[in-house]
Structures are given as structure tokens and as C-alpha cells.
Design an enzyme around this catalytic site. Structure first.
Site, mmCIF file in Angstrom:
data_model
loop_
_atom_site.group_PDB
_atom_site.id
_atom_site.type_symbol
_atom_site.label_atom_id
_atom_site.label_comp_id
_atom_site.label_asym_id
_atom_site.label_seq_id
_atom_site.Cartn_x
_atom_site.Cartn_y
_atom_site.Cartn_z
ATOM 1 N N SER A 1 -9.712 -13.249 1.295
ATOM 2 C CA SER A 1 -8.730 -14.319 1.158
ATOM 3 C C SER A 1 -9.235 -15.624 1.768
ATOM 4 O O SER A 1 -10.036 -15.617 2.704
ATOM 5 C CB SER A 1 -7.432 -13.908 1.855
ATOM 6 O OG SER A 1 -7.693 -13.492 3.161
ATOM 7 N N GLN B 1 -8.612 -18.149 4.260
ATOM 8 C CA GLN B 1 -7.881 -17.799 5.472
ATOM 9 C C GLN B 1 -8.267 -18.656 6.669
ATOM 10 O O GLN B 1 -9.293 -19.342 6.668
ATOM 11 C CB GLN B 1 -8.155 -16.340 5.829
ATOM 12 C CG GLN B 1 -9.641 -16.047 6.060
ATOM 13 C CD GLN B 1 -9.902 -14.563 6.312
ATOM 14 O OE1 GLN B 1 -10.031 -14.164 7.453
ATOM 15 N NE2 GLN B 1 -9.960 -13.768 5.259
ATOM 16 N N HIS C 1 -7.532 -18.189 11.227
ATOM 17 C CA HIS C 1 -6.925 -17.359 12.263
ATOM 18 C C HIS C 1 -6.301 -18.281 13.308
ATOM 19 O O HIS C 1 -6.966 -19.189 13.805
ATOM 20 C CB HIS C 1 -7.975 -16.455 12.906
ATOM 21 C CG HIS C 1 -8.743 -15.669 11.879
ATOM 22 N ND1 HIS C 1 -8.153 -14.694 11.116
ATOM 23 C CD2 HIS C 1 -10.031 -15.742 11.465
ATOM 24 C CE1 HIS C 1 -9.052 -14.190 10.288
ATOM 25 N NE2 HIS C 1 -10.197 -14.808 10.472
ATOM 26 N N LYS D 1 -8.190 -15.256 17.323
ATOM 27 C CA LYS D 1 -9.229 -14.428 16.698
ATOM 28 C C LYS D 1 -10.433 -15.292 16.307
ATOM 29 O O LYS D 1 -10.796 -15.371 15.126
ATOM 30 C CB LYS D 1 -8.632 -13.730 15.458
ATOM 31 C CG LYS D 1 -9.558 -12.750 14.732
ATOM 32 C CD LYS D 1 -8.795 -12.066 13.599
ATOM 33 C CE LYS D 1 -9.617 -11.111 12.786
ATOM 34 N NZ LYS D 1 -10.359 -11.712 11.693
ATOM 35 N N GLU E 1 -14.139 -15.824 15.504
ATOM 36 C CA GLU E 1 -14.990 -14.748 15.002
ATOM 37 C C GLU E 1 -16.398 -15.227 14.670
ATOM 38 O O GLU E 1 -16.634 -16.405 14.405
ATOM 39 C CB GLU E 1 -14.352 -14.055 13.797
ATOM 40 C CG GLU E 1 -14.298 -14.891 12.540
ATOM 41 C CD GLU E 1 -13.466 -14.229 11.442
ATOM 42 O OE1 GLU E 1 -12.719 -13.269 11.713
ATOM 43 O OE2 GLU E 1 -13.562 -14.691 10.295
ATOM 44 N N HIS F 1 -11.891 -20.466 6.131
ATOM 45 C CA HIS F 1 -13.063 -19.785 5.584
ATOM 46 C C HIS F 1 -12.649 -18.734 4.558
ATOM 47 O O HIS F 1 -11.482 -18.358 4.467
ATOM 48 C CB HIS F 1 -13.879 -19.115 6.699
ATOM 49 C CG HIS F 1 -13.106 -18.149 7.545
ATOM 50 N ND1 HIS F 1 -12.184 -18.551 8.486
ATOM 51 C CD2 HIS F 1 -13.085 -16.795 7.587
ATOM 52 C CE1 HIS F 1 -11.648 -17.492 9.076
ATOM 53 N NE2 HIS F 1 -12.180 -16.407 8.535
ATOM 54 N N ARG G 1 -3.176 -16.366 5.266
ATOM 55 C CA ARG G 1 -3.866 -16.403 3.959
ATOM 56 C C ARG G 1 -3.203 -17.371 2.990
ATOM 57 O O ARG G 1 -1.982 -17.539 3.021
ATOM 58 C CB ARG G 1 -3.849 -15.013 3.311
ATOM 59 C CG ARG G 1 -4.442 -13.929 4.155
ATOM 60 C CD ARG G 1 -4.401 -12.567 3.467
ATOM 61 N NE ARG G 1 -4.791 -11.530 4.414
ATOM 62 C CZ ARG G 1 -3.960 -10.939 5.268
ATOM 63 N NH1 ARG G 1 -2.678 -11.248 5.285
ATOM 64 N NH2 ARG G 1 -4.408 -10.026 6.115
ATOM 65 N N LYS H 1 -2.657 -9.856 -0.796
ATOM 66 C CA LYS H 1 -1.860 -9.670 0.429
ATOM 67 C C LYS H 1 -0.895 -10.852 0.620
ATOM 68 O O LYS H 1 -0.925 -11.821 -0.124
ATOM 69 C CB LYS H 1 -2.794 -9.567 1.642
ATOM 70 C CG LYS H 1 -3.701 -8.342 1.615
ATOM 71 C CD LYS H 1 -4.553 -8.274 2.877
ATOM 72 C CE LYS H 1 -5.496 -7.086 2.870
ATOM 73 N NZ LYS H 1 -6.423 -7.096 4.018
#
Ligand code: 9C2
Ligand code: ZN
Length: 455
Positions: free
Chosen positions: A107, A109, A111, A134, A136, A289, A308, A314
Site C-alpha cells: 500500500s 503508506q 507510519h 514505526k 523503519e 512510501h 494507507r 486493506k
């Protein structure tokens, strides 16, 4: 009381999100299946997306021998984590370590940062299961493609001028206002100018993301035929940073995965990046991203919060996404990491002479760093100084032995081990001259581990 040696082989679960690689094509599935379990037999038609290594309750790793969760083990023997980690993060791992095998796009997205994560979790714990941020890091283990961060604004302006379906969807006025702002700020790097640019980017991106469904669908049809007809001439030949990919082909490919999706238009706003094995990206909280293909090692703060807005079956939360983004924009090079030689390891003579190495990926956050170690040939050995915090080690290729004190175990592709705080870890390769025993070790130390001040 004699404490058990802090080297624990783990059994880790793999999930089955739609975008995962199919059957044994998926490294995540193959790695999971390397450890016997009653529950995993790889099915040839099923997608396998993410192998999770850690204490997150959605997919907790277990002691291979006893079946107890790693979370139970560290709760009952908190020295495995180190007091400094426990004081800051409680009795769980501060990070979640994963292998992702990507067959089609994840997706679009971002965070949420810590504060927003707390708010979203309090309001909607079903869609936002954690109250944590989050950030990452993604390290490629095969060739990888992804979309990451907003492009330099001149590139977005170029697409708004040259791609008629995009311009029509956004509306002439909004597109023109953006192009005018960007042109008028060109060359000006002052704070005020950047702020104006970000505001303009937010307006144009929000206008896109809030387009009505029916209009997106019509515009997507027009976009896909424009791309298919014009080929490499599409978008007046594109922009320099997209030279690694033919934009028209990317659009056609992603339309096959997600027909008529709003994400097809988001491509014009985000940097497209290719990584070779060993190259890495870091994404701080609130960075937009979407990964497109390849196998990667991912490490993140312990959270599963994803906001998302496209390319997904989702739950989408477009408003939250457009509100949380910081609208920073930059060439992709600025998001790539520069790993350095890891200084707190001793390589034996065989390791030195074979060109073995241990490199450190050290993002600007405290929850994790990752060391990639490649030991070449036979009996190349790496002895790691103890770290004052927990580590998780996964082998992604080759074979060898992993040892802590008197305990020594076989390790090969897909094997995962937990190493407790303050343990001296030894890795040693077994194999032929051309073999590469490759491991990734995620770890956390609360003090600064990058300059060795506390060691
Ligand atoms: O698990 C992804 C999973 O959000 N990668 O992607 O299924 O939400 O599209 P979907 C997450 C992964 O750790 C990640 O954040 N960038
Ligand atoms: Zn992500």
C-alpha cells in the site's frame, strides 16, 4: 542459580498478505519453513509476505525447543534485555525485525509519529493496533524497487505539465497554482520558501487524493492508454531521476496489479528507487512510501501501525494520511543509508584474507541498528563484542555455526536466533571457497553504540 546460555533458536511466523511472493518463491516463506513447525507447510499458490522476528503480539516468535514465546522468556528473565532497555521500553523487544518478499506493490503508506500513534490507537485500536511510532529501515537482499518520499518539486511540476490525464484529474487551476509557486521559489532555499513549497505540495497532493472515485477511474483509463501509446515518449520522456525505470511501463504494470487505482497517479509525486543487495533506505515517522518488488530485510520500532491510501485491499484512511505527512521533498539519494564498517567485531585471519566483512546500518533512532556480516570461504570467524541489549540474528544464505559461551549451534538459511544482552557472539562459516555465509543482526542499545562511548 545457573542461568541458561542466552542463545535461543527461534521459530518465527510468516503472514500471508496479498502482495507477498507466491509459494517457495517467497524468501519469507522459505526462511520460515527452515525451522520445523506443525503449522507451516508452504502451499504452492499462496502468497507469503512477511516473516516476523520479535515479541509483537500479532505474530510472536517462539523458542524452537520449548514453544514458549520470546516475550514470556524475556519477561521471566529480564537480564536477557539489559536493565537500560527494560527501563526505557519495558519487557519486550524495542524493535521488530522482518523479511519481506514483495510480488506486487504494498500500500501507499506512512507510519504515524509517536503522538499521533497514541491518538489513533486510542480512537481506533482495530486499525491502529499500537500506540508506538514505526520508523523503519529496508535493506535489499535481492534487487528491490520502491517508491519513497516526495520527489524534488520540479519533477512533479514537469509531470503536471506533461501528463494530461493527471492534470485533468487534479484540475487546471490547482496544477497551475502549484507550478507557479514552484517556479517562483526556484533556487531559493530559505525557510520561508521551503514552507511555501510544502504548502503548495500539500494542496496539490490533497486535491489528488480526495478526487471522487468515478473521476479517478476515468482518468486512470486515460492515463493507461496515454502510457501504452506513448511508450518512452510518455510525459515528454519523463524526468532524469526516473531513468532507472520507464514510467509508462511502470504505470501499465501497476495498473495490472491494481486496476484504476489512485496509486497510479501517486507515482508522479514519489521518488522511484532501485536498490541492489546491501543497499538500504531509512524512513522516519510520517514519510510516505510504497514498496514495489524484491526481497528485503526490514527493521522497525515495535509497531504495526500503517496509514494507507492506495494500492491495497486493506483499510484506507486518506484524510489521516494527507494530514500526517510533513511534505518534505528531496532526491532519493537523501533517503539512502551509508553503511559503515562495524568496529566492534574481531575477524580471524581466514575472514580477513577472504574479504569477509561486517557492516553497520545505523539509523538516527535508538530502537535498532542492523549489522550485515558476510563470511566467505571456510572457517572465517567473527567475534562480536557484547552489546548491552538484545539481538536477533537471521541467516539469509550459506551456513556456519553460531556460538555464545559453551553453546554452539548450526545456522543456515532461514535460521533465526535470539542473543541476550551482554553475550559475546561468535559466527563462523562452513563451506567452500565461493560460499558466502550471510547474516543480519538487529540489536538495540540505549546508549550511543555508534561511537563506542560506553564500550
Ligand atoms: O507490514 C506493511 C505491510 O505496511 N513496510 O504493507 O500490507 O499494509 O500494504 P500493507 C508493513 C511493513 O512492515 C511496512 O511498513 N513498509
Ligand atoms: Zn512501511
Amino acid at each position: 542459580m545457573v542461568l541458561p546460555v542466552p542463545l535461543i533458536r527461534l521459530r518465527c511466523g510468516v503472514n500471508s498478505y496479498d502482495w507477498g511472493k507466491i509459494g517457495s518463491e517467497s524468501a519469507a516463506a522459505r526462511f520460515a519453513a527452515a525451522t520445523p513447525s506443525d503449522t507451516l507447510a508452504i502451499q504452492p499458490d499462496k502468497p507469503y509476505a512477511e516473516l516476523w522476528m520479535g515479541t509483537h503480539p500479532s505474530n510472536p516468535s517462539r523458542d524452537f525447543n520449548s514453544g514458549r514465546t520470546l516475550h514470556e522468556l524475556v519477561e521471566q528473565n529480564q537480564m536477557l534485555l539489559a536493565p537500560s532497555i527494560k527501563a526505557k521500553y519495558g519487557t519486550k523487544l524495542p524493535f521488530l525485525f522482518k523479511v519481506l518478499s514483495i510480488n506486487k506493490a504494498l500500500s501507499i503508506q506512512a507510519h504515524p509519529n509517536k503522538k499521533l500513534a497514541e491518538q489513533l490507537h486510542a480512537k481506533d485500536s482495530k486499525n491502529y493496533p499500537d500506540d508506538n511510532h514505526k520508523p523503519e529501515m529496508a535493506i535489499a537482499i535481492t534487487d528491490f524497487e520502491g517508491l519513497c518520499g516526495f520527489r524534488p518539486l520540479g519533477e512533479i511540476a514537469h509531470f503536471l505539465s506533461s501528463v494530461s490525464s493527471l492534470r485533468k484529474l487534479i484540475g487546471d487551476d490547482v496544477a497551475e497554482a502549484f507550478i507557479t509557486t514552484v517556479k517562483s521559489q526556484e533556487g531559493d532555499t530559505s525557510t520561508e520558501s521551503t514552507a511555501q513549497n510544502k504548502k503548495a505540495l500539500q494542496s496539490v497532493f490533497s486535491a489528488l487524493m480526495k478526487s471522487p472515485e468515478a473521476e479517478i477511474s476515468l482518468a486512470a483509463d486515460a492515463l493507461v492508454s496515454e502510457a501504452a501509446n506513448k511508450g518512452s515518449e510518455f510525459a515528454d520522456g519523463g524526468v532524469e531521476s526516473t531513468s532507472g525505470v520507464v514510467m509508462s511501463e511502470l504505470i501499465v504494470r501497476l495498473n495490472q496489479q491494481f486496476p484504476k487505482d489512485i496509486g497510479l497517479f501517486v507515482l508522479f509525486f514519489l521518488n522511484f528507487v532501485k536498490l541492489s543487495p546491501g543497499e538500504a533506505l531509512f524512513l522516519k515517522a510520517d514519510d510516505i512510501h510504497a514498496y514495489v518488488s524484491g526481497d528485503i530485510i526490514e527493521c522497525m520500532a515495535a509497531s504495526d501501525n500503517v496509514v494507507r491510501a492506495g494500492f491495497t485491499p486493506k483499510y484506507k484512511d486518506v484524510q489521516t494520511l494527507v494530514d500526517l505527512l510533513t511534505y518534505e521533498y528531496a532526491p532519493i539519494e537523501e533517503q539512502k543509508m551509508s553503511p559503515t564498517e562495524y568496529p566492534y567485531v574481531v575477524l580471524n585471519r581466514a575472514a580477513y584474507s577472504s574479504g569477509s566483512e561486517a557492516i553497520l546500518y545505523d539509523p538516527p533512532i535508538e530502537e535498532f541498528s542492523v549489522i550485515r556480516t558476510i563470511l566467505k570461504g571456510d572457517k572465517s570467524k567473527a567475534t562480536f563484542d557484547p552489546v548491552d541489549g538484545p539481538s536477533v540474528v537471521i541467516c539469509t544464505g550459506g551456513k556456519g555455526r553460531i556460538s555464545v559461551g559453551p553453546k554452539s549451534e548450526e545456522i543456515k538459511e532461514g535460521y533465526v536466533f535470539f542473543v541476550g544482552a551482554t553475550a559475546e557472539l561468535i559466527l563462523e562459516s562452513e563451506g567452500d571457497q565461493e560460499d558466502e555465509f550471510t547474516t543480519f543482526k538487529a540489536f538495540c542499545e540505549v546508549e550511543d553504540h555508534s561511537n563506542g562511548a560506553q564500550l
